[in-house]
Design a protein around this motif. Structure first.
Motif, short mmCIF file in Angstrom:
data_model
loop_
_atom_site.label_atom_id
_atom_site.label_comp_id
_atom_site.label_asym_id
_atom_site.label_seq_id
_atom_site.Cartn_x
_atom_site.Cartn_y
_atom_site.Cartn_z
N THR A 150 -2.83 8.05 0.75
CA THR A 150 -4.11 7.40 1.03
C THR A 150 -4.37 7.54 2.53
N GLU A 151 -5.56 7.15 2.97
CA GLU A 151 -5.92 7.39 4.38
C GLU A 151 -4.97 6.73 5.37
N GLU B 94 0.81 -1.24 0.00
CA GLU B 94 0.00 0.00 0.00
C GLU B 94 0.83 1.28 0.00
N GLY B 95 2.14 1.14 0.18
CA GLY B 95 2.99 2.33 0.17
C GLY B 95 4.45 1.94 0.00
N VAL B 96 5.21 2.82 -0.66
CA VAL B 96 6.64 2.57 -0.87
C VAL B 96 7.42 3.40 0.15
N ILE B 97 8.38 2.78 0.81
CA ILE B 97 9.25 3.54 1.72
C ILE B 97 10.67 3.49 1.18
N GLY C 241 5.33 17.42 4.83
CA GLY C 241 5.37 17.73 3.39
C GLY C 241 4.74 16.66 2.51
N LEU C 242 4.06 15.70 3.14
CA LEU C 242 3.50 14.58 2.36
C LEU C 242 2.32 14.99 1.49
N ASP C 243 1.68 16.12 1.88
CA ASP C 243 0.53 16.58 1.08
C ASP C 243 0.97 17.20 -0.24
N LYS C 244 2.27 17.38 -0.42
CA LYS C 244 2.76 18.02 -1.65
C LYS C 244 3.42 17.01 -2.60
N HIS C 245 3.27 15.73 -2.32
CA HIS C 245 3.84 14.72 -3.22
C HIS C 245 3.02 14.61 -4.51
#
Lengths: 291, 179
Positions: A286-287, A226-229, A277-281
């Motif tokens: 996702t939730e 669900e996500g890449v780190i 700053g994750l809202d600017k990716h």
């Protein structure tokens, strides 16, 4: 109190400053301070500049190391490329006295001298060795409940002869850090494969470069990730903004949120998506990653 | 100068024994089998090493030379400890010297000469930095002109500016015929 000279490089401050903000916030939370390296430059990139002219590469990298030496502080980096160049240059200068003399001769009039008395570290080492998994776990206030694809990138681990972090085929450091936040690090095909950006391929051959990325993203999707780190600002750009480019070039959509390791840890410590700053990716969170 | 001598000369920073190691390659092909670029391009690591062993200078103008992302997978797995990625970097140094540097790569190099950064800042990021409570301009060569001067001195000393074809009067790249 531990202090580090934070070597910013290019992509962290100039494209993804959220990585910079998250790193400072997370380190501060555990009593680790970061200091500016005034006048630092591009590292310069090991695969690109190293491919153009190794002498210029070594001089510019050595200058960056010397600026931190002048402050008497070890360096921390948030990009495998920066780590790659500075750590390799430092390694070469510690091993080769004739090159050290050559570097010092070149910077004499600027009053810089390479002494070889600091360490160049990657943020993974600072998180793992200075803070430690137990302290990170204890500090979690908002556990991450998600399946994660760990992307190590290349130049933190390799060449292992120079890096000294053990077997590059079976690393666990990033997986352990991810799981300290409560998330699950899920194995996937070609987990240790390159993102495709390095060595000048992204600049010269964007299509091929994105094909690497596309393969990795597809392999992650297949395992329900669900996500890449990631651990590298350049990989980060390739995996995040690359998804927009993949959509344009190949018409394929993955919509996998991409977070730098300190951004993931930051969320688990209670910082907001916006503060990190994750809202600017390019790819919206996702939730699972919204706080 | 033979190709081998040139590789030694260009790769001197990495060590003569390191870049000379292509001589002991036994052509097993583990490098090609490990290469993520070779899966999708015509880049064949084993062939490149083979051509270097034969002293074949056509490698220098072959675009495949630039398909390696420097991931070091081949380097790590080579049973003869051929330091492949370092060899590729040294050979690319020769190619760059001979004028086989692509336009996007020249552009990347010119950004460093102009700003000290391979990826310089833009207005959008400045705004974002401010929102995040960071200084609008990072404390790098972007903020300190004397630091940028120091980078420019280096590229002049090594003649990197000439190799890239950077024109100091116009502060841009000279036009070059495609080689």
């Amino acid at each position: 109190m531990k202090e580090y000279a934070y070597f910013l490089g290019c992509i962290t401050p100039n494209r993804y400053p959220g990585i910079e903000a998250a790193t400072i916030k997370v380190l501060n939370k555990f009593g680790i301070e970061t200091r500016d390296i005034e006048g630092a430059s591009c590292c310069p990139a090991p695969g690109v500049f190293g491919s153009f002219d190794l002498r210029t590469w070594l001089l510019i990298a050595a200058r960056n190391v010397m600026l931190a030496e002048k402050k008497g502080l070890d360096i921390v980096t948030t990009c495998n490329g920066c780590y790659g160049s500075l750590q390799e240059a430092d390694h070469i200068l510690k091993e080769r006295p004739e090159l050290k003399d050559w570097v010092n001769e070149n910077f004499k009039e600027e009053g810089l001298e390479y002494k070889g008395n600091i360490k160049v570290k990657h943020i993974l080492e600072v998180l793992y060795d200075d803070i430690g998994i137990n302290k990170l776990k204890e500090a979690v206030v908002s556990p991450i409940n998600a399946k994660i694809g760990a992307h190590y990138g290349c130049h933190f681990l390799k060449p292992s002869l120079v890096r000294g972090h053990g077997n590059p085929e079976r690393p666990t450091i990033l997986d352990e850090l991810i799981e300290a936040t409560g998330a699950e690090s899920v194995d996937y095909k070609d987990k240790l494969m390159c993102c495709g950006a390095g060595g000048g391929l992204r600049a010269k051959e964007l299509g091929y470069s994105l094909t690497f990325t596309k393969q990795k993203l597809a392999n992650m999707k297949e395992k329900g990730i669900e996500g890449v780190i990631d651990t590298c600002a350049f990989c980060h750009l390739q995996m995040d903004r690359g998804q927009i480019e993949i959509k344009e070039k190949f018409g394929e959509e993955y919509n996998l949120p991409v977070l730098f390791i300190t951004q993931l840890i930051g969320l688990s410590l209670g910082f907001s998506t916006k503060e990190l700053g994750l809202d600017k990716h390019s790819i919206p969170m996702t939730e699972k990653f919204i706080r | 100068m033979s190709l081998k001598d040139e590789i030694e000369e260009c790769g001197e920073i990495l060590g003569k024994d390191t870049v000379d190691s292509f001589l002991v390659c036994m052509q097993c092909g583990k490098c090609t089998g490990s290469c993520p670029s070779g899966r999708i391009t015509s880049y064949r690591t084993r062939r490149i090493i083979n051509r270097l062993q034969a002293g074949d200078r056509s490698v220098l103008s072959d675009p495949d030379l630039w398909m390696c992302t420097t991931c070091y997978t081949c380097y790590e797995r080579c049973p003869r400890e051929v330091r492949i990625t370092d060899i590729i970097r040294a050979v690319r140094n020769i190619a760059a010297r001979e004028g086989y540097m692509s336009e996007p790569h020249r552009a990347t190099a010119s950004f460093v000469i102009k700003t000290g950064h391979g990826v310089p800042i833009n207005d959008e990021t400045k705004k974002l930095r401010k929102e995040l409570g960071l200084p609008e301009v990072p404390p790098t060569t972007h903020k300190y002109p004397e630091a940028l001067e120091s980078i420019r001195k280096i590229v002049k000393k090594t003649n990197f500016d000439k190799m890239v074809g950077f024109d100091w009067d116009t502060m841009s790249l000279e036009k070059r015929e495609k080689k």
